[in-house]
Scaffold this motif. Sequence first.
Motif, PDB file in Angstrom:
ATOM      1  N   ASP A  19      49.771  47.015  57.312  1.00  0.00           N
ATOM      2  CA  ASP A  19      49.665  46.243  56.358  1.00  0.00           C
ATOM      3  C   ASP A  19      48.717  45.055  56.525  1.00  0.00           C
ATOM      4  O   ASP A  19      48.332  44.501  55.714  1.00  0.00           O
ATOM      5  N   LYS A  20      48.175  44.859  57.633  1.00  0.00           N
ATOM      6  CA  LYS A  20      47.400  43.889  58.066  1.00  0.00           C
ATOM      7  C   LYS A  20      45.726  44.053  57.276  1.00  0.00           C
ATOM      8  O   LYS A  20      45.225  45.253  57.598  1.00  0.00           O
TER       9      LYS A  20
ATOM     10  N   SER B 238      38.475  43.654  39.515  1.00  0.00           N
ATOM     11  CA  SER B 238      39.198  44.401  38.526  1.00  0.00           C
ATOM     12  C   SER B 238      38.683  45.746  38.269  1.00  0.00           C
ATOM     13  O   SER B 238      39.353  46.743  38.098  1.00  0.00           O
ATOM     14  N   PHE B 239      37.138  45.895  38.307  1.00  0.00           N
ATOM     15  CA  PHE B 239      36.555  47.196  38.019  1.00  0.00           C
ATOM     16  C   PHE B 239      36.721  47.942  39.372  1.00  0.00           C
ATOM     17  O   PHE B 239      37.349  49.110  39.067  1.00  0.00           O
ATOM     18  N   ALA B 240      36.918  47.479  40.550  1.00  0.00           N
ATOM     19  CA  ALA B 240      37.252  48.361  41.565  1.00  0.00           C
ATOM     20  C   ALA B 240      38.788  48.458  41.625  1.00  0.00           C
ATOM     21  O   ALA B 240      38.959  49.970  41.993  1.00  0.00           O
ATOM     22  N   GLU B 241      39.536  47.923  41.148  1.00  0.00           N
ATOM     23  CA  GLU B 241      41.021  48.346  41.151  1.00  0.00           C
ATOM     24  C   GLU B 241      41.157  49.557  40.173  1.00  0.00           C
ATOM     25  O   GLU B 241      41.751  50.475  40.478  1.00  0.00           O
ATOM     26  N   GLU B 242      40.553  49.266  39.067  1.00  0.00           N
ATOM     27  CA  GLU B 242      40.606  50.281  37.892  1.00  0.00           C
ATOM     28  C   GLU B 242      40.132  51.642  38.317  1.00  0.00           C
ATOM     29  O   GLU B 242      40.571  52.930  38.241  1.00  0.00           O
ATOM     30  N   ARG B 243      38.961  51.885  38.705  1.00  0.00           N
ATOM     31  CA  ARG B 243      38.080  52.652  39.207  1.00  0.00           C
ATOM     32  C   ARG B 243      38.284  53.666  40.264  1.00  0.00           C
ATOM     33  O   ARG B 243      37.812  54.787  40.477  1.00  0.00           O
ATOM     34  N   LEU B 244      38.414  52.671  41.464  1.00  0.00           N
ATOM     35  CA  LEU B 244      38.680  53.274  42.652  1.00  0.00           C
ATOM     36  C   LEU B 244      39.976  53.132  43.541  1.00  0.00           C
ATOM     37  O   LEU B 244      40.588  53.880  44.012  1.00  0.00           O
ATOM     38  N   PHE B 245      40.374  51.833  43.543  1.00  0.00           N
ATOM     39  CA  PHE B 245      41.461  51.664  44.381  1.00  0.00           C
ATOM     40  C   PHE B 245      42.823  51.924  43.995  1.00  0.00           C
ATOM     41  O   PHE B 245      43.477  52.648  44.692  1.00  0.00           O
TER      42      PHE B 245
ATOM     43  N   ALA C 175      43.927  44.797  48.387  1.00  0.00           N
ATOM     44  CA  ALA C 175      42.453  44.666  49.008  1.00  0.00           C
ATOM     45  C   ALA C 175      42.090  43.141  48.277  1.00  0.00           C
ATOM     46  O   ALA C 175      42.125  42.798  47.283  1.00  0.00           O
ATOM     47  N   LYS C 176      41.199  42.324  49.198  1.00  0.00           N
ATOM     48  CA  LYS C 176      40.818  41.208  48.649  1.00  0.00           C
ATOM     49  C   LYS C 176      39.324  40.899  49.053  1.00  0.00           C
ATOM     50  O   LYS C 176      38.867  40.907  50.034  1.00  0.00           O
ATOM     51  N   TRP C 177      38.725  40.437  47.711  1.00  0.00           N
ATOM     52  CA  TRP C 177      37.283  40.373  47.870  1.00  0.00           C
ATOM     53  C   TRP C 177      36.987  38.880  47.960  1.00  0.00           C
ATOM     54  O   TRP C 177      37.794  38.086  47.505  1.00  0.00           O
ATOM     55  N   GLU C 178      36.158  38.359  48.602  1.00  0.00           N
ATOM     56  CA  GLU C 178      35.612  36.989  48.683  1.00  0.00           C
ATOM     57  C   GLU C 178      34.820  36.708  47.495  1.00  0.00           C
ATOM     58  O   GLU C 178      34.126  37.466  46.998  1.00  0.00           O
ATOM     59  N   LYS C 179      34.629  35.444  47.055  1.00  0.00           N
ATOM     60  CA  LYS C 179      33.966  34.957  45.968  1.00  0.00           C
ATOM     61  C   LYS C 179      32.659  34.352  46.628  1.00  0.00           C
ATOM     62  O   LYS C 179      32.729  33.579  47.684  1.00  0.00           O
ATOM     63  N   THR C 180      31.517  34.278  45.916  1.00  0.00           N
ATOM     64  CA  THR C 180      30.359  33.503  46.551  1.00  0.00           C
ATOM     65  C   THR C 180      30.648  32.063  45.927  1.00  0.00           C
ATOM     66  O   THR C 180      31.492  31.815  45.009  1.00  0.00           O
ATOM     67  N   PRO C 181      29.696  31.318  46.321  1.00  0.00           N
ATOM     68  CA  PRO C 181      29.892  29.741  45.735  1.00  0.00           C
ATOM     69  C   PRO C 181      29.812  29.589  44.508  1.00  0.00           C
ATOM     70  O   PRO C 181      30.224  28.842  43.858  1.00  0.00           O
ATOM     71  N   THR C 182      29.534  30.429  43.567  1.00  0.00           N
ATOM     72  CA  THR C 182      29.111  30.701  42.076  1.00  0.00           C
ATOM     73  C   THR C 182      30.184  31.214  41.317  1.00  0.00           C
ATOM     74  O   THR C 182      30.144  31.367  40.000  1.00  0.00           O
ATOM     75  N   GLY C 183      31.129  31.676  42.255  1.00  0.00           N
ATOM     76  CA  GLY C 183      32.140  32.322  41.381  1.00  0.00           C
ATOM     77  C   GLY C 183      32.143  33.844  41.290  1.00  0.00           C
ATOM     78  O   GLY C 183      33.051  34.334  40.815  1.00  0.00           O
ATOM     79  N   HIS C 184      31.067  34.372  41.648  1.00  0.00           N
ATOM     80  CA  HIS C 184      30.791  35.855  41.656  1.00  0.00           C
ATOM     81  C   HIS C 184      31.290  36.426  42.921  1.00  0.00           C
ATOM     82  O   HIS C 184      31.813  35.846  43.732  1.00  0.00           O
TER      83      HIS C 184
ATOM     84  N   LEU D  17      35.065  42.140  52.381  1.00  0.00           N
ATOM     85  CA  LEU D  17      36.393  42.726  51.897  1.00  0.00           C
ATOM     86  C   LEU D  17      37.273  42.725  52.653  1.00  0.00           C
ATOM     87  O   LEU D  17      37.053  43.043  54.208  1.00  0.00           O
ATOM     88  N   ARG D  18      38.629  42.570  52.402  1.00  0.00           N
ATOM     89  CA  ARG D  18      39.445  42.588  53.216  1.00  0.00           C
ATOM     90  C   ARG D  18      40.565  43.793  53.048  1.00  0.00           C
ATOM     91  O   ARG D  18      40.942  43.958  51.793  1.00  0.00           O
TER      92      ARG D  18
END
Length: 315
Positions: free
Chosen positions: A40-41, A168-175, A183-192, A199-200
């Motif tokens: 689970d880690k 959201s796109f990755a969740e729908e189409r792949l994950f 799965a947890k994505w990180e954001k850039t300073p501008t929110g992208h 990626l975790r």
Amino acid sequence: MIETIAGKLSRGDYDGVTGGMVSVDGKLLFEAYVGGNDADKRHDVRSATKSITSLLIGELVEDGSLSSVNVKVSKILPDEFAHMANDDPRRGIRIEDILTMRTGLACNDWVPASLGQEDKMYKTRDWAAFLLSQPLAHEIGEHFSYCTGGVVLLGRAIEKLSGMDVPSFAEERLFRPLGIVGAKWEKTPTGHTDTGGHLRFSLPDLHKLGVLMLNMGRVGDTQVVTEDWIKASTKEHTNIHERHERYGYLWWLNSGEVKGKAVSLIFAHGNGGNFIFIMPELNLVAAFTGKNYGKPTQFIPMQILTKEIVPALIN
């Protein structure tokens, strides 16, 4: 022999390797974790994220949101290129040039002095603006130069073309089709979304992606990613002579001979020792997690695979 490898891994005998999971012909050979780690880690898989981003680009091609990898990035993201003159050659960078690390920009993450090196990018607020402020150092499409910033720019293209944020796109189409949760994505300073790294992911989830690649994009009876995209992603587009490796669409490629048997290797690699390995000739998938960030020992999983696992299987 395989049981011995699993035992060594569980005991922590492989310095800095925190987990390993190997299957052949769809049958699990072993799944082992070093103390404090479990299924689970979520691990920061660093640049293995890039290979997952490649799969998302394939999804855009499949549904027609992206007509071709030959489309110029400036056509998709006009605002990001707005500071450039209309005849600026950097406007000619294509999606494929980023997928193959051949943008021509003065960006080489392997060279700390490089103008566009990733550690310099991370200190800025707008990573895309940082990348696109770099001059050309080579002809576009001609020279391999490992550049995380380009793959981060692909994240913005995914957002624009899909109309969704990357998670959201990755969740729908792949994950979701793969049964990957958490799965947890990180954001850039501008929110992208940071599609170039960080990626975790859990070890079993890395393994699921390897199985997807081995099965040419299929999960059971479902074609999650097109076979055409898997073939294009794992075809040699660039030869990196100094590393004796080749590169597809954000997937590493290698080949060799073990005990007289020719084998090929497709893999995703993240700093620290985070790997997805696929060996089609052996119907083998292996995934490893590790914490040897910035050290040569991050390649221990490659040695476990090629010097221990594969010879045992060929025997």
